[in-house]
Structure formats: structure tokens, C-alpha cells
Scaffold this motif. Structure first.
Motif, PDB file in Angstrom:
ATOM      1  N   LEU A 199      63.229  45.693 -26.123  1.00 41.85           N
ATOM      2  CA  LEU A 199      64.399  44.540 -25.923  1.00 41.85           C
ATOM      3  C   LEU A 199      63.831  43.154 -25.993  1.00 41.85           C
ATOM      4  O   LEU A 199      62.959  42.838 -25.536  1.00 41.85           O
ATOM      5  N   ALA A 200      64.584  42.318 -26.448  1.00 46.83           N
ATOM      6  CA  ALA A 200      64.102  40.908 -26.496  1.00 46.83           C
ATOM      7  C   ALA A 200      65.329  39.931 -26.561  1.00 46.83           C
ATOM      8  O   ALA A 200      66.549  40.320 -27.492  1.00 46.83           O
ATOM      9  N   ASN A 201      65.519  38.976 -26.067  1.00 47.60           N
ATOM     10  CA  ASN A 201      66.631  38.005 -25.945  1.00 47.60           C
ATOM     11  C   ASN A 201      66.131  36.509 -26.070  1.00 47.60           C
ATOM     12  O   ASN A 201      65.024  36.176 -25.165  1.00 47.60           O
ATOM     13  N   GLY A 202      66.920  35.556 -26.572  1.00 47.15           N
ATOM     14  CA  GLY A 202      66.632  34.088 -26.484  1.00 47.15           C
ATOM     15  C   GLY A 202      65.515  33.658 -27.636  1.00 47.15           C
ATOM     16  O   GLY A 202      64.997  34.469 -28.170  1.00 47.15           O
ATOM     17  N   LYS A 203      65.913  32.495 -27.928  1.00 47.56           N
ATOM     18  CA  LYS A 203      65.092  31.770 -28.946  1.00 47.56           C
ATOM     19  C   LYS A 203      63.495  31.808 -28.750  1.00 47.56           C
ATOM     20  O   LYS A 203      62.723  32.136 -29.866  1.00 47.56           O
ATOM     21  N   LYS A 204      63.280  31.845 -27.542  1.00 49.28           N
ATOM     22  CA  LYS A 204      61.655  31.839 -27.313  1.00 49.28           C
ATOM     23  C   LYS A 204      61.048  32.971 -27.906  1.00 49.28           C
ATOM     24  O   LYS A 204      59.944  33.186 -28.090  1.00 49.28           O
ATOM     25  N   LYS A 205      61.636  34.072 -27.928  1.00 50.12           N
ATOM     26  CA  LYS A 205      61.071  35.352 -28.539  1.00 50.12           C
ATOM     27  C   LYS A 205      61.310  35.527 -30.057  1.00 50.12           C
ATOM     28  O   LYS A 205      60.839  36.674 -30.633  1.00 50.12           O
ATOM     29  N   ALA A 206      61.796  34.730 -30.652  1.00 46.55           N
ATOM     30  CA  ALA A 206      62.290  34.961 -32.154  1.00 46.55           C
ATOM     31  C   ALA A 206      61.012  34.961 -32.932  1.00 46.55           C
ATOM     32  O   ALA A 206      60.957  35.962 -33.794  1.00 46.55           O
ATOM     33  N   GLU A 207      60.000  34.326 -32.728  1.00 43.02           N
ATOM     34  CA  GLU A 207      58.830  34.296 -33.514  1.00 43.02           C
ATOM     35  C   GLU A 207      57.996  35.644 -33.396  1.00 43.02           C
ATOM     36  O   GLU A 207      57.530  36.213 -34.323  1.00 43.02           O
ATOM     37  N   ALA A 208      57.793  35.940 -32.212  1.00 41.18           N
ATOM     38  CA  ALA A 208      57.011  37.155 -31.884  1.00 41.18           C
ATOM     39  C   ALA A 208      57.844  38.247 -32.306  1.00 41.18           C
ATOM     40  O   ALA A 208      57.242  39.183 -32.917  1.00 41.18           O
ATOM     41  N   ILE A 209      59.174  38.460 -32.450  1.00 34.29           N
ATOM     42  CA  ILE A 209      59.883  39.381 -32.973  1.00 34.29           C
ATOM     43  C   ILE A 209      59.843  39.650 -34.439  1.00 34.29           C
ATOM     44  O   ILE A 209      59.279  40.574 -34.892  1.00 34.29           O
ATOM     45  N   ALA A 210      59.824  38.468 -35.041  1.00 37.73           N
ATOM     46  CA  ALA A 210      59.752  38.483 -36.488  1.00 37.73           C
ATOM     47  C   ALA A 210      58.380  39.136 -37.000  1.00 37.73           C
ATOM     48  O   ALA A 210      58.068  39.879 -37.877  1.00 37.73           O
ATOM     49  N   ALA A 211      57.380  38.494 -36.093  1.00 35.06           N
ATOM     50  CA  ALA A 211      56.206  38.949 -36.373  1.00 35.06           C
ATOM     51  C   ALA A 211      55.608  40.416 -36.000  1.00 35.06           C
ATOM     52  O   ALA A 211      55.228  41.200 -36.912  1.00 35.06           O
ATOM     53  N   ALA A 212      56.324  40.886 -35.182  1.00 33.54           N
ATOM     54  CA  ALA A 212      56.376  42.404 -34.538  1.00 33.54           C
ATOM     55  C   ALA A 212      57.057  43.244 -35.791  1.00 33.54           C
ATOM     56  O   ALA A 212      56.370  44.098 -35.979  1.00 33.54           O
ATOM     57  N   VAL A 213      58.169  42.915 -36.177  1.00 31.32           N
ATOM     58  CA  VAL A 213      58.936  43.626 -36.739  1.00 31.32           C
ATOM     59  C   VAL A 213      58.615  43.629 -38.580  1.00 31.32           C
ATOM     60  O   VAL A 213      58.550  44.636 -39.171  1.00 31.32           O
ATOM     61  N   GLU A 214      58.428  42.430 -38.902  1.00 39.04           N
ATOM     62  CA  GLU A 214      58.172  41.989 -40.279  1.00 39.04           C
ATOM     63  C   GLU A 214      56.706  41.575 -40.720  1.00 39.04           C
ATOM     64  O   GLU A 214      56.475  41.567 -41.664  1.00 39.04           O
ATOM     65  N   GLY A 215      56.008  41.315 -39.783  1.00 42.97           N
ATOM     66  CA  GLY A 215      54.749  40.821 -40.110  1.00 42.97           C
ATOM     67  C   GLY A 215      53.820  42.042 -40.272  1.00 42.97           C
ATOM     68  O   GLY A 215      54.215  43.422 -40.164  1.00 42.97           O
ATOM     69  N   PRO A 216      52.404  41.810 -40.393  1.00 41.45           N
ATOM     70  CA  PRO A 216      51.518  43.043 -40.665  1.00 41.45           C
ATOM     71  C   PRO A 216      51.414  43.640 -39.216  1.00 41.45           C
ATOM     72  O   PRO A 216      51.461  42.884 -38.233  1.00 41.45           O
ATOM     73  N   VAL A 217      50.780  44.899 -39.316  1.00 41.40           N
ATOM     74  CA  VAL A 217      50.118  45.446 -38.102  1.00 41.40           C
ATOM     75  C   VAL A 217      48.877  44.928 -37.887  1.00 41.40           C
ATOM     76  O   VAL A 217      47.942  45.062 -38.340  1.00 41.40           O
ATOM     77  N   THR A 218      49.009  44.226 -36.645  1.00 49.38           N
ATOM     78  CA  THR A 218      47.889  43.610 -36.165  1.00 49.38           C
ATOM     79  C   THR A 218      47.741  43.440 -34.782  1.00 49.38           C
ATOM     80  O   THR A 218      48.736  43.407 -34.002  1.00 49.38           O
TER      81      THR A 218
END
Ligand code: PGA
Length: 260
Positions: free
Chosen positions: A196-215
Motif C-alpha cells: 500500500l502507498a499513498n501521497g506524493k512523497k511515495k511516488a518516486e519510491a513506487i515508480a522505482a519499485a514497480v518499474e525500475g530494475p530489481v535492486t
């Protein structure tokens, strides 16, 4: 990974509560993995509401929390023991002996962590794990650099996490520096995962987690390796996703998909 964008945090909370309800309806003695922080509060309120309406029974449920601060007694208002009791456990009918939360005050952390891992296995493993995400992409307190095969252990919190969590304490110096947390490997063994994630502050982390490389630099990205993870977001937390249109399309077309 399935990404579901809810209109509001309240919609997100009820969708996540439906996930929990589905698991408990199918398996009344399910094992739930619990998270703390501000994100799951709406979910817990919803679970309490459903329980009070007689729609959710926790009498055979077992829970394992993800993490706990080291050094805070369970009576400390910022301890995760206190949080869980206050926001969920005291309002539902879960037997106290079925609740597991890592100890932040054990005299032997290594032995405790081993016991915690064994206890999860003895209980049959986690059926549904609830997760939040840190602004640094952590799940549990698996800070950047954590091994993606890590197990329950002691971790040193990242400065960013200490800064983020300082809002709950009188001042920054009071935020514990160490925590005990399930590992990324522990989390990945859960049968189902809901992030679960809500709010602007989480947008970058979510994009990295969902669409970025596994790291290991974004431990939530390890969820890409898990076969059954659903990510519930509000509009703000979803705002950096490049694949947003496709994720919405999938949800729109879901009712028409072949069932078997
Ligand atoms: P939050 O914390 O829900 O308070 O934002 C999430 C996390 O650090 O996992």
C-alpha cells in the motif's frame, strides 16, 4: 505485479480490507503479516469496522508483524507493539497468543530472530503480507543495500528513515537507530502480498519499485520476483508511473478475462 490505483486513500483502504476478508473467508485460520506506519491505518480501521459488524472473525487468525524498533518498551507509544494493540488488536477478537511482533527488548537478538523465522514456518507460513513502502523504497526496515535474500535480523536504520519517522517522536534524537525486521527473503516467501502507498512523497519510491530494475537499493523492487503481489495506490503515489495507462487498462479489462 498488479497495480491498482484507487481514487482516494479511503478507497485504497477498503480494497485492501477486501483482500484480507477474502483470505479469511477462504481460510479462517490464515496467517497475516502486518505492517505499521501511517499507511495501513485506514486498512486497520476498516478491518475493525467489519469485525464490529460481525463480518470478520479473527479468533483463529495468527499474525506476524514485519518489524519493531530496538530499545522501546512495548508500552512506549511509538513502539510497534503499542501501535498494533492500539489500532487493531484491542478492537478485534484475535487471541493474544496468536500475535507475534519482533521483540525490541530481547537480550539475544540473534536467537530471537532465528526463533521468529522458525515460528513463521511452524505456523505454516504467511498467507497474506501487508506492506507499506519507505521513501527510500524499503519494505519492513530493509534499508537500501539489504540483501534480497535477507532473513529476520537487526538493522541500522537509514538517516532518511529516521528523518521520515521523526514526525512521530518529540524530537529526532528520540528515534531509535536500530530495528529488528523480517528480511526481504522472509517477505518474499509470503503466499500473497499487498503493498500500500499513498501521497506524493511515495511516488518516486513506487515508480522505482514497480518499474525500475530489481535492486537491493530499492528493496520493494524485489516484489517483482514474487508471483502474487498487488500494489494499491492513490493517485498521488501513482503519479510517477510510466505504465499507468496500461495498469488502468488491465483493471478495466479484468471482468472480461477468462476465469480459467
Ligand atoms: P508510513 O511508513 O506508512 O508511515 O509512510 C511506511 C514505511 O516506512 O514502510
Amino acid at each position: 505485479m498488479e497495480v491498482i490505483v484507487a481514487k482516494t486513500p479511503a478507497d485504497m483502504a477498503s480494497a485492501a480490507a477486501r483482500e484480507v476478508a477474502n483470505v479469511l473467508n477462504a481460510k479462517p485460520n490464515a496467517v497475516l503479516g502486518m505492517a505499521t506506519g501511517s499507511t495501513p491505518l485506514g486498512l486497520y480501521q476498516e478491518l475493525v469496522r467489519l469485525h464490529k459488524k460481525g463480518e470478520l472473525d479473527f479468533s483463529h487468525v495468527t499474525t506476524f508483524n514485519l518489524d519493531e524498533y530496538v530499545g522501546l518498551p512495548i508500552t512506549h507509544p511509538q513502539s510497534y507493539h503499542y501501535f498494533m494493540h492500539e489500532h487493531l488488536f484491542r478492537h478485534i477478537n484475535i487471541p493474544p497468543q496468536n500475535v507475534h511482533i519482533p521483540s525490541g527488548t530481547t537480550t539475544n537478538y540473534r536467537a530471537f530472530c532465528e526463533w521468529y523465522e522458525q515460528r513463521i514456518k511452524q505456523c505454516g507460513g504467511i498467507d497474506l503480507q501487508i506492506l507499506g513502502i519507505g521513501t527510500d523504497g524499503h519494505i519492513g526496515f530493509n534499508e537500501p543495500g539489504s540483501s534480497l535474500t535477507s532473513r529476520t535480523r537487526l538493522k541500522t536504520l537509514a538517516r532518511q528513515t529516521i528523518d521520515d519517522n521523526a514526525r512521530f517522536f518529540k524530537n529526532r534524537d528520540e528515534v531509535p537507530i536500530y530495528a529488528i525486521t523480517m528480511g526481504v527473503g522472509t517477505v518474499l516467501e509470503s503466499k500473497e502480498i499487498v503493498l500500500l502507498a499513498n501521497g506524493k512523497k511515495k511516488a518516486e519510491a513506487i515508480a522505482a519499485a514497480v518499474e525500475g530494475p530489481v535492486t537491493s537499493m530499492i528493496t520493494a523492487s524485489a516484489l517483482q520476483l514474487h508471483p502474487s503481489t498487488r500494489v494499491y495506490l492513490d493517485e498521488e503515489a501513482a503519479s510517477h508511473l510510466k505504465m499507468r495507462e496500461y495498469f488502468d487498462w488491465v483493471q478495466e479489462k479484468k471482468p472480461g478475462a477468462p476465469q480459467a
